[in-house]
Scaffold this motif. Structure first.
Motif, PDB file in Angstrom:
ATOM      1  N   SER A 108       2.718  11.401  -5.527  1.00  0.00           N
ATOM      2  CA  SER A 108       3.476  11.979  -6.645  1.00  0.00           C
ATOM      3  C   SER A 108       2.549  12.590  -7.695  1.00  0.00           C
ATOM      4  CB  SER A 108       4.370  10.921  -7.289  1.00  0.00           C
ATOM      5  OG  SER A 108       3.615  10.022  -8.085  1.00  0.00           O
ATOM      6  N   GLN A 109       1.273  12.203  -7.682  1.00  0.00           N
ATOM      7  CA  GLN A 109       0.276  12.769  -8.591  1.00  0.00           C
ATOM      8  C   GLN A 109      -0.407  14.002  -7.998  1.00  0.00           C
ATOM      9  OE1 GLN A 109      -0.012  11.362 -11.758  1.00  0.00           O
ATOM     10  NE2 GLN A 109       1.767  10.337 -10.903  1.00  0.00           N
TER      11      GLN A 109
ATOM     12  N   SER B   5       0.826  -1.218   0.000  1.00  0.00           N
ATOM     13  CA  SER B   5       0.000   0.000   0.000  1.00  0.00           C
ATOM     14  C   SER B   5       0.854   1.259   0.000  1.00  0.00           C
ATOM     15  CB  SER B   5      -0.956  -0.005   1.178  1.00  0.00           C
ATOM     16  OG  SER B   5      -0.257  -0.104   2.392  1.00  0.00           O
ATOM     17  N   THR B   6       2.062   1.185   0.550  1.00  0.00           N
ATOM     18  CA  THR B   6       2.913   2.381   0.557  1.00  0.00           C
ATOM     19  C   THR B   6       3.364   2.735  -0.851  1.00  0.00           C
ATOM     20  OG1 THR B   6       4.835   1.026   1.102  1.00  0.00           O
ATOM     21  CG2 THR B   6       3.706   2.109   2.938  1.00  0.00           C
ATOM     22  N   ASP B   7       3.528   1.742  -1.727  1.00  0.00           N
ATOM     23  CA  ASP B   7       3.874   2.029  -3.123  1.00  0.00           C
ATOM     24  C   ASP B   7       2.768   2.850  -3.783  1.00  0.00           C
ATOM     25  OD1 ASP B   7       6.201   0.540  -2.847  1.00  0.00           O
ATOM     26  OD2 ASP B   7       5.372  -1.236  -3.826  1.00  0.00           O
ATOM     27  N   THR B   8       1.543   2.436  -3.571  1.00  0.00           N
ATOM     28  CA  THR B   8       0.415   3.156  -4.155  1.00  0.00           C
ATOM     29  C   THR B   8       0.268   4.533  -3.528  1.00  0.00           C
ATOM     30  OG1 THR B   8      -0.711   1.100  -4.678  1.00  0.00           O
ATOM     31  CG2 THR B   8      -2.064   3.083  -4.597  1.00  0.00           C
ATOM     32  N   ALA B   9       0.444   4.624  -2.217  1.00  0.00           N
ATOM     33  CA  ALA B   9       0.368   5.932  -1.553  1.00  0.00           C
ATOM     34  C   ALA B   9       1.446   6.864  -2.105  1.00  0.00           C
ATOM     35  CB  ALA B   9       0.515   5.776  -0.051  1.00  0.00           C
ATOM     36  N   ASP B  10       2.648   6.355  -2.299  1.00  0.00           N
ATOM     37  CA  ASP B  10       3.721   7.167  -2.886  1.00  0.00           C
ATOM     38  C   ASP B  10       3.350   7.615  -4.295  1.00  0.00           C
ATOM     39  OD1 ASP B  10       5.204   6.846  -0.565  1.00  0.00           O
ATOM     40  OD2 ASP B  10       6.509   5.288  -1.418  1.00  0.00           O
ATOM     41  N   PHE B  11       2.764   6.699  -5.077  1.00  0.00           N
ATOM     42  CA  PHE B  11       2.340   7.038  -6.428  1.00  0.00           C
ATOM     43  C   PHE B  11       1.277   8.131  -6.407  1.00  0.00           C
ATOM     44  CE2 PHE B  11      -0.885   6.301  -9.743  1.00  0.00           C
ATOM     45  CZ  PHE B  11      -0.132   6.674 -10.847  1.00  0.00           C
ATOM     46  N   LEU B  12       0.256   7.959  -5.573  1.00  0.00           N
ATOM     47  CA  LEU B  12      -0.810   8.961  -5.501  1.00  0.00           C
ATOM     48  C   LEU B  12      -0.282  10.300  -5.005  1.00  0.00           C
ATOM     49  CD1 LEU B  12      -3.719   6.759  -4.108  1.00  0.00           C
ATOM     50  CD2 LEU B  12      -3.395   7.546  -6.459  1.00  0.00           C
TER      51      LEU B  12
ATOM     52  N   LEU C   9     -12.316  14.121  -7.049  1.00  0.00           N
ATOM     53  CA  LEU C   9     -13.118  12.918  -7.282  1.00  0.00           C
ATOM     54  C   LEU C   9     -13.079  12.503  -8.749  1.00  0.00           C
ATOM     55  CD1 LEU C   9     -16.227  13.611  -5.053  1.00  0.00           C
ATOM     56  CD2 LEU C   9     -14.274  12.144  -4.574  1.00  0.00           C
ATOM     57  N   ARG C  10     -13.204  13.457  -9.633  1.00  0.00           N
ATOM     58  CA  ARG C  10     -13.148  13.143 -11.064  1.00  0.00           C
ATOM     59  C   ARG C  10     -11.770  12.602 -11.434  1.00  0.00           C
ATOM     60  NH1 ARG C  10     -13.952  17.812 -15.123  1.00  0.00           N
ATOM     61  NH2 ARG C  10     -15.172  18.470 -13.343  1.00  0.00           N
ATOM     62  N   TYR C  11     -10.732  13.219 -10.899  1.00  0.00           N
ATOM     63  CA  TYR C  11      -9.361  12.783 -11.171  1.00  0.00           C
ATOM     64  C   TYR C  11      -9.145  11.341 -10.692  1.00  0.00           C
ATOM     65  CZ  TYR C  11      -4.252  12.845 -11.100  1.00  0.00           C
ATOM     66  OH  TYR C  11      -2.935  12.552 -11.295  1.00  0.00           O
ATOM     67  N   LEU C  12      -9.545  11.049  -9.454  1.00  0.00           N
ATOM     68  CA  LEU C  12      -9.391   9.697  -8.918  1.00  0.00           C
ATOM     69  C   LEU C  12     -10.228   8.687  -9.699  1.00  0.00           C
ATOM     70  CD1 LEU C  12      -9.400  10.358  -5.076  1.00  0.00           C
ATOM     71  CD2 LEU C  12      -7.576   9.247  -6.384  1.00  0.00           C
ATOM     72  N   THR C  13     -11.440   9.063 -10.063  1.00  0.00           N
ATOM     73  CA  THR C  13     -12.312   8.175 -10.821  1.00  0.00           C
ATOM     74  C   THR C  13     -11.660   7.796 -12.149  1.00  0.00           C
ATOM     75  OG1 THR C  13     -14.287   9.106  -9.796  1.00  0.00           O
ATOM     76  CG2 THR C  13     -14.590   7.955 -11.884  1.00  0.00           C
ATOM     77  N   GLU C  14     -11.114   8.783 -12.839  1.00  0.00           N
ATOM     78  CA  GLU C  14     -10.461   8.512 -14.125  1.00  0.00           C
ATOM     79  C   GLU C  14      -9.171   7.724 -13.942  1.00  0.00           C
ATOM     80  OE1 GLU C  14     -10.069  12.298 -16.057  1.00  0.00           O
ATOM     81  OE2 GLU C  14     -12.252  12.536 -16.232  1.00  0.00           O
ATOM     82  N   MET C  15      -8.346   8.096 -12.958  1.00  0.00           N
ATOM     83  CA  MET C  15      -7.073   7.422 -12.738  1.00  0.00           C
ATOM     84  C   MET C  15      -7.269   5.956 -12.372  1.00  0.00           C
ATOM     85  SD  MET C  15      -4.016   7.968  -9.934  1.00  0.00           S
ATOM     86  CE  MET C  15      -4.453   9.629  -9.697  1.00  0.00           C
ATOM     87  N   LEU C  16      -8.264   5.687 -11.532  1.00  0.00           N
ATOM     88  CA  LEU C  16      -8.513   4.324 -11.084  1.00  0.00           C
ATOM     89  C   LEU C  16      -9.411   3.545 -12.044  1.00  0.00           C
ATOM     90  CD1 LEU C  16      -9.080   5.088  -7.294  1.00  0.00           C
ATOM     91  CD2 LEU C  16      -7.032   4.090  -8.338  1.00  0.00           C
TER      92      LEU C  16
END
Length: 86
Positions: A14-15, A5-12, A46-53
Motif C-alpha cells: 500500500s506504500q 507477514s501478509t499484514d506487513t506485505a499488504d502495508f508495504l 533503500l532510503r525510503y525503507l530505511t526511514e520507514m523501518l
C-alpha cells in the motif's frame, strides 16, 4: 499482538513497494529489523525503507555475492513486531 507477514506485505504494498515473495528468515530471533541489499539500482527505495523501518546503517547489509533475482530483502525483527505498525 498477532503478527502476520501478509499484514506487513499488504502495508508495504500500500506504500507503493513491489513485494514479490513472502517467506520466513533463516531464523526467527532477530531483535532488530534488517535490509539485505542485493542491487544498488534503487537508492530511493533503500532510503525510503530505511526511514520507514527506522533502521541504522548497521542494519543495512550488502553481501559480497548478491542474489540475482532479489533486489532487496527485508527481515523484520522484534522491533517491528512490537511496534504499532502492521
Amino acid at each position: 499482538m498477532l503478527f502476520r507477514s501478509t499484514d506487513t506485505a499488504d502495508f508495504l504494498s500500500s506504500q507503493g513497494l513491489n513485494i514479490v515473495q513472502i517467506d520466513n528468515a533463516e531464523r526467527l530471533d532477530y531483535e532488530k529489523s534488517r535490509l539485505i541489499v542485493h542491487s544498488q539500482n534503487f537508492p530511493y527505495t533503500l532510503r525510503y525503507l530505511t526511514e520507514m523501518l527506522g533502521l541504522t546503517e548497521g542494519q543495512i547489509l550488502r553481501p559480497v555475492t548478491p542474489l540475482p533475482d532479489i533486489d532487496v530483502a527485508v527481515i523484520l525483527g522484534w522491533d517491528w513486531v512490537n511496534s504499532d505498525r502492521p
